[in-house]
Design a protein around this motif. Structure first.
Motif, PDB file in Angstrom:
ATOM      1  N   GLY A 102      27.519  42.796 -12.721  1.00  0.00           N
ATOM      2  CA  GLY A 102      26.825  42.622 -13.981  1.00  0.00           C
ATOM      3  C   GLY A 102      26.615  41.199 -14.467  1.00  0.00           C
ATOM      4  N   ILE A 103      26.821  40.200 -13.617  1.00  0.00           N
ATOM      5  CA  ILE A 103      26.667  38.813 -14.071  1.00  0.00           C
ATOM      6  C   ILE A 103      25.375  38.225 -13.521  1.00  0.00           C
ATOM      7  N   SER A 104      24.712  37.425 -14.334  1.00  0.00           N
ATOM      8  CA  SER A 104      23.517  36.718 -13.862  1.00  0.00           C
ATOM      9  C   SER A 104      23.967  35.470 -13.101  1.00  0.00           C
ATOM     10  N   ASP A 105      23.082  34.927 -12.281  1.00  0.00           N
ATOM     11  CA  ASP A 105      23.419  33.709 -11.555  1.00  0.00           C
ATOM     12  C   ASP A 105      23.690  32.563 -12.525  1.00  0.00           C
ATOM     13  N   GLU A 106      22.911  32.484 -13.577  1.00  0.00           N
ATOM     14  CA  GLU A 106      23.100  31.406 -14.559  1.00  0.00           C
ATOM     15  C   GLU A 106      24.490  31.483 -15.198  1.00  0.00           C
ATOM     16  N   ALA A 107      24.898  32.667 -15.614  1.00  0.00           N
ATOM     17  CA  ALA A 107      26.217  32.841 -16.232  1.00  0.00           C
ATOM     18  C   ALA A 107      27.322  32.557 -15.214  1.00  0.00           C
ATOM     19  N   PHE A 108      27.114  32.989 -13.969  1.00  0.00           N
ATOM     20  CA  PHE A 108      28.097  32.732 -12.916  1.00  0.00           C
ATOM     21  C   PHE A 108      28.264  31.235 -12.689  1.00  0.00           C
ATOM     22  N   GLN A 109      27.155  30.516 -12.584  1.00  0.00           N
ATOM     23  CA  GLN A 109      27.213  29.068 -12.359  1.00  0.00           C
ATOM     24  C   GLN A 109      27.932  28.357 -13.512  1.00  0.00           C
ATOM     25  N   GLN A 110      27.739  28.832 -14.732  1.00  0.00           N
ATOM     26  CA  GLN A 110      28.428  28.240 -15.890  1.00  0.00           C
ATOM     27  C   GLN A 110      29.939  28.408 -15.750  1.00  0.00           C
ATOM     28  N   GLN A 111      30.367  29.581 -15.322  1.00  0.00           N
ATOM     29  CA  GLN A 111      31.804  29.838 -15.166  1.00  0.00           C
ATOM     30  C   GLN A 111      32.380  29.041 -13.989  1.00  0.00           C
ATOM     31  N   VAL A 112      31.587  28.878 -12.929  1.00  0.00           N
ATOM     32  CA  VAL A 112      32.020  28.066 -11.787  1.00  0.00           C
ATOM     33  C   VAL A 112      32.250  26.624 -12.233  1.00  0.00           C
ATOM     34  N   THR A 113      31.301  26.064 -12.979  1.00  0.00           N
ATOM     35  CA  THR A 113      31.433  24.692 -13.472  1.00  0.00           C
ATOM     36  C   THR A 113      32.648  24.555 -14.379  1.00  0.00           C
ATOM     37  N   LYS A 114      32.852  25.520 -15.241  1.00  0.00           N
ATOM     38  CA  LYS A 114      34.006  25.505 -16.145  1.00  0.00           C
ATOM     39  C   LYS A 114      35.317  25.539 -15.354  1.00  0.00           C
ATOM     40  N   ALA A 115      35.394  26.397 -14.343  1.00  0.00           N
ATOM     41  CA  ALA A 115      36.600  26.492 -13.518  1.00  0.00           C
ATOM     42  C   ALA A 115      36.817  25.214 -12.712  1.00  0.00           C
ATOM     43  N   GLU A 116      35.734  24.648 -12.184  1.00  0.00           N
ATOM     44  CA  GLU A 116      35.836  23.406 -11.406  1.00  0.00           C
ATOM     45  C   GLU A 116      36.449  22.287 -12.261  1.00  0.00           C
ATOM     46  N   LYS A 117      36.051  22.208 -13.511  1.00  0.00           N
ATOM     47  CA  LYS A 117      36.541  21.139 -14.382  1.00  0.00           C
ATOM     48  C   LYS A 117      37.937  21.402 -14.925  1.00  0.00           C
ATOM     49  N   ASN A 118      38.334  22.664 -15.020  1.00  0.00           N
ATOM     50  CA  ASN A 118      39.548  22.996 -15.750  1.00  0.00           C
ATOM     51  C   ASN A 118      40.704  23.555 -14.931  1.00  0.00           C
ATOM     52  N   CYS A 119      40.513  23.827 -13.653  1.00  0.00           N
ATOM     53  CA  CYS A 119      41.670  24.323 -12.904  1.00  0.00           C
ATOM     54  C   CYS A 119      42.686  23.181 -12.791  1.00  0.00           C
ATOM     55  N   PRO A 120      43.985  23.487 -12.841  1.00  0.00           N
ATOM     56  CA  PRO A 120      45.004  22.437 -12.831  1.00  0.00           C
ATOM     57  C   PRO A 120      44.915  21.469 -11.650  1.00  0.00           C
ATOM     58  N   ILE A 121      44.504  21.928 -10.477  1.00  0.00           N
ATOM     59  CA  ILE A 121      44.420  21.015  -9.336  1.00  0.00           C
ATOM     60  C   ILE A 121      43.222  20.085  -9.487  1.00  0.00           C
ATOM     61  N   SER A 122      42.105  20.568 -10.031  1.00  0.00           N
ATOM     62  CA  SER A 122      40.984  19.663 -10.319  1.00  0.00           C
ATOM     63  C   SER A 122      41.432  18.575 -11.276  1.00  0.00           C
ATOM     64  N   LYS A 123      42.184  18.957 -12.286  1.00  0.00           N
ATOM     65  CA  LYS A 123      42.691  17.968 -13.238  1.00  0.00           C
ATOM     66  C   LYS A 123      43.668  17.012 -12.570  1.00  0.00           C
ATOM     67  N   LEU A 124      44.496  17.514 -11.668  1.00  0.00           N
ATOM     68  CA  LEU A 124      45.452  16.666 -10.962  1.00  0.00           C
ATOM     69  C   LEU A 124      44.743  15.598 -10.150  1.00  0.00           C
ATOM     70  N   LEU A 125      43.641  15.961  -9.530  1.00  0.00           N
ATOM     71  CA  LEU A 125      42.930  15.003  -8.690  1.00  0.00           C
ATOM     72  C   LEU A 125      42.378  13.834  -9.496  1.00  0.00           C
ATOM     73  N   ASN A 126      42.398  13.944 -10.813  1.00  0.00           N
ATOM     74  CA  ASN A 126      41.992  12.851 -11.696  1.00  0.00           C
ATOM     75  C   ASN A 126      43.150  12.338 -12.534  1.00  0.00           C
ATOM     76  N   ALA A 127      44.364  12.692 -12.184  1.00  0.00           N
ATOM     77  CA  ALA A 127      45.527  12.402 -13.022  1.00  0.00           C
ATOM     78  C   ALA A 127      46.191  11.081 -12.683  1.00  0.00           C
ATOM     79  N   GLU A 128      47.001  10.633 -13.631  1.00  0.00           N
ATOM     80  CA  GLU A 128      47.859   9.485 -13.403  1.00  0.00           C
ATOM     81  C   GLU A 128      48.949   9.908 -12.411  1.00  0.00           C
ATOM     82  N   ILE A 129      49.278   9.036 -11.485  1.00  0.00           N
ATOM     83  CA  ILE A 129      50.323   9.292 -10.503  1.00  0.00           C
ATOM     84  C   ILE A 129      51.508   8.411 -10.849  1.00  0.00           C
ATOM     85  N   SER A 130      52.711   8.976 -10.782  1.00  0.00           N
ATOM     86  CA  SER A 130      53.916   8.184 -11.022  1.00  0.00           C
ATOM     87  C   SER A 130      54.885   8.381  -9.858  1.00  0.00           C
ATOM     88  N   THR A 131      55.805   7.433  -9.702  1.00  0.00           N
ATOM     89  CA  THR A 131      56.761   7.474  -8.600  1.00  0.00           C
ATOM     90  C   THR A 131      58.124   7.011  -9.074  1.00  0.00           C
TER      91      THR A 131
END
Length: 136
Positions: A102-131
């Motif tokens: 029941g999802i349109s391609d447009e709605a699906f693409q919006q959710q994909v973009t949202k998940a890409e930006k907000n999944c914890p590993i996506s955020k980690l790849l842009n995070a500060e690293i400490s040691t």
């Protein structure tokens, strides 16, 4: 919640070898080496593990967002390609194939973009690293 993994390396970069273990023991003394990382050796490598983590995290995040929006998720398959160039990870590319009722391609693409930006590993790849380092 905290998770951990341990890497042990013995020897020089090219001739040495290592083992990676995870807290869950899914990986337990899993072999990695120069050959498994930069050539065609047996074992895993850090980039492959990042790819697995990013694909898994993104897929779960996308499923959560789709479910929150009231869609019925049949399946989501995500492949992650990590590009290592000149000893630098330069990109992570996600290729997604999904079955969602029941999802349109447009709605699906919006959710994909949202998940890409907000999944914890996506955020980690842009995070500060400490040691924290201790010399024995």
């Amino acid at each position: 919640m905290k998770r951990n993994a341990t890497a042990v390396w013995n020897g020089s970069l090219k001739e040495g070898d290592g083992k990676i273990s995870t807290q869950s023991t899914t990986l337990q003394d899993t072999q990695y080496s120069f050959k498994s990382r930069f050539e065609e050796g047996v074992g895993t490598n850090p980039e492959e593990l990042i790819a697995a983590a990013h694909a898994g995290c993104f897929t779960m995040q996308l499923s959560a967002y789709l479910t929150e929006e009231g869609f019925e998720v049949g399946s989501i398959e995500t492949k992650c390609d990590i590009d290592l160039v000149d000893f630098t990870v330069i990109s992570s590319h996600l290729t997604v194939n999904a079955s969602v009722k029941g999802i349109s391609d447009e709605a699906f693409q919006q959710q994909v973009t949202k998940a890409e930006k907000n999944c914890p590993i996506s955020k980690l790849l842009n995070a500060e690293i400490s040691t924290t380092a201790t010399l024995k």
